[in-house]
Design a protein around this motif. Structure first.
Motif, PDB file in Angstrom:
ATOM      1  N   ASP A  88       0.793  -1.228   0.000  1.00  0.00           N
ATOM      2  CA  ASP A  88       0.000   0.000   0.000  1.00  0.00           C
ATOM      3  C   ASP A  88       0.824   1.276   0.000  1.00  0.00           C
ATOM      4  O   ASP A  88       0.348   2.328  -0.438  1.00  0.00           O
ATOM      5  N   ASP A  89       2.062   1.220   0.517  1.00  0.00           N
ATOM      6  CA  ASP A  89       2.869   2.437   0.610  1.00  0.00           C
ATOM      7  C   ASP A  89       3.636   2.744  -0.673  1.00  0.00           C
ATOM      8  O   ASP A  89       4.291   3.790  -0.765  1.00  0.00           O
ATOM      9  N   MET A  90       3.555   1.871  -1.657  1.00  0.00           N
ATOM     10  CA  MET A  90       4.222   2.108  -2.938  1.00  0.00           C
ATOM     11  C   MET A  90       3.237   2.727  -3.914  1.00  0.00           C
ATOM     12  O   MET A  90       2.026   2.437  -3.850  1.00  0.00           O
ATOM     13  N   ASN A  91       3.733   3.564  -4.818  1.00  0.00           N
ATOM     14  CA  ASN A  91       2.830   4.014  -5.870  1.00  0.00           C
ATOM     15  C   ASN A  91       2.746   2.943  -6.954  1.00  0.00           C
ATOM     16  O   ASN A  91       3.521   1.975  -6.960  1.00  0.00           O
ATOM     17  N   LYS A 129      -0.281   7.472  -8.006  1.00  0.00           N
ATOM     18  CA  LYS A 129      -0.927   7.385  -6.688  1.00  0.00           C
ATOM     19  C   LYS A 129      -0.344   6.223  -5.887  1.00  0.00           C
ATOM     20  O   LYS A 129       0.011   5.182  -6.438  1.00  0.00           O
ATOM     21  N   ASN A 130      -0.280   6.420  -4.558  1.00  0.00           N
ATOM     22  CA  ASN A 130       0.030   5.292  -3.692  1.00  0.00           C
ATOM     23  C   ASN A 130      -1.134   4.309  -3.733  1.00  0.00           C
ATOM     24  O   ASN A 130      -2.312   4.718  -3.812  1.00  0.00           O
TER      25      ASN A 130
END
Length: 306
Positions: A88-91, A129-130
């Protein structure tokens, strides 16, 4: 690559998840893999994907066996689980680049493959977007992109349209049909109308055993029941109903409206002739007599209720 499943069994403690099942999927074929919750679908797909090891039996993918060549098989499979695990913290772009590297895609090809996946899966406007900022539907698209980025020969999709709106479902369905021309696809879904519209063949599993296998048309033809929708004028509803219940080959009848009925009989019986004779004798006339083709949903319920 073809998939050949032979005498596959898997238990979890006393619970037998799959029980000696065998089937084949050919290259270029889209197989709809259906069953109630707990029927063994996900267990089977995890074994084919080498995430689980069977208690007995084997799966052959092309020339590779899950018992001897699990590492090789994983290189040829794209897998989208029902609850797809994403970072979730990666785009979106960084995540797909990371997945490309995991699959050892040559560095000079990565950018092109990521751009192809963004376009193919409708993620071009979401690429910066992340992942945690995406809707459930777009997260599902990211999961589909990661399953396809290494251009696998076999694609296994567990509920691929979860969380998508109707327009997105049509788009993903067309994408699956497009990639299915060159790949072997196993697709599990609870949306039976989508399975019927997307898949070349349907396999239904219940309580760990295969209970139906064939095209939608073949499954309908193998069904022994015949349904007729009829409307008869000339007598009141109750009188007509009582007369119809006396027909020799009638299995079931339901009043659906004023002088309208749904009749069930066997395909081998020509009950239409008896209905015509009855109406002639009573001086009634037939306003409507329509055979009703059973839906995949009806067949699914019939073979999984035992």
């Amino acid at each position: 690559m073809d998939i050949v499943v032979e005498n596959l069994s898997k238990s979890f403690g006393p619970q037998k998840a799959i029980d000696n099942i065998s089937f084949q999927v050919k290259k270029g074929e889209i197989l709809g893999f259906l069953g109630p919750n707990g029927a063994g679908k996900t267990t089977t797909m995890k074994i084919i994907s080498c995430f689980l090891f069977p208690d007995a039996g084997n799966v052959q993918i092309g020339k590779y066996s899950i018992r001897k060549n699990a590492y090789k098989i994983k290189q040829h499979i794209g897998y989208l689980p029902e609850h797809n695990p994403l970072y979730d913290d990666m785009n979106v772009i960084d995540f797909l680049v990371f997945i490309a590297k995991v699959h050892n895609i040559p560095h000079y090809k990565i950018t092109a493959r990521v751009l192809d996946m963004l376009r193919m899966c409708g993620l071009e406007n979401e690429k910066q977007k992340n992942i945690r900022e995406l809707s459930k539907g777009y997260k599902q698209r990211v999961g589909l992109a990661q399953a396809l980025i290494h251009d696998p020969d076999v694609v296994i999709l567990d509920e691929p349209t979860t969380g998508l709106d109707p327009n997105q479902i049509v788009e993903i369905r067309e994408l699956i049909k497009s990639i299915g021309k060159e790949k072997t696809i196993i697709l599990s879904s609870h949306i039976l109308a989508q399975v019927e519209a997307t898949c070349d063949r349907v396999l239904i599993i219940n309580k760990g055993k295969i209970v139906a296998d064939g095209t939608s048309s073949e499954l309908r033809k193998s069904n022994t029941d015949k349904l007729l929708k009829i409307a008869i004028k000339g007598g009141d509803t109750n009188t007509v109903y009582e007369a119809l219940t006396m027909l020799e080959n009638l299995e079931d009848i339901e009043i659906t409206g004023e002088n309208s009925f749904l009749i069930q009989t066997s395909r081998k019986h020509n009950i239409e002739k008896d209905i015509f004779h009855l109406c002639e004798t009573q001086q009634w006339y037939i306003k409507e007599l329509i055979p009703i083709e059973k839906r995949l949903e009806d067949i699914f319920q019939q073979v999984t209720q035992n």
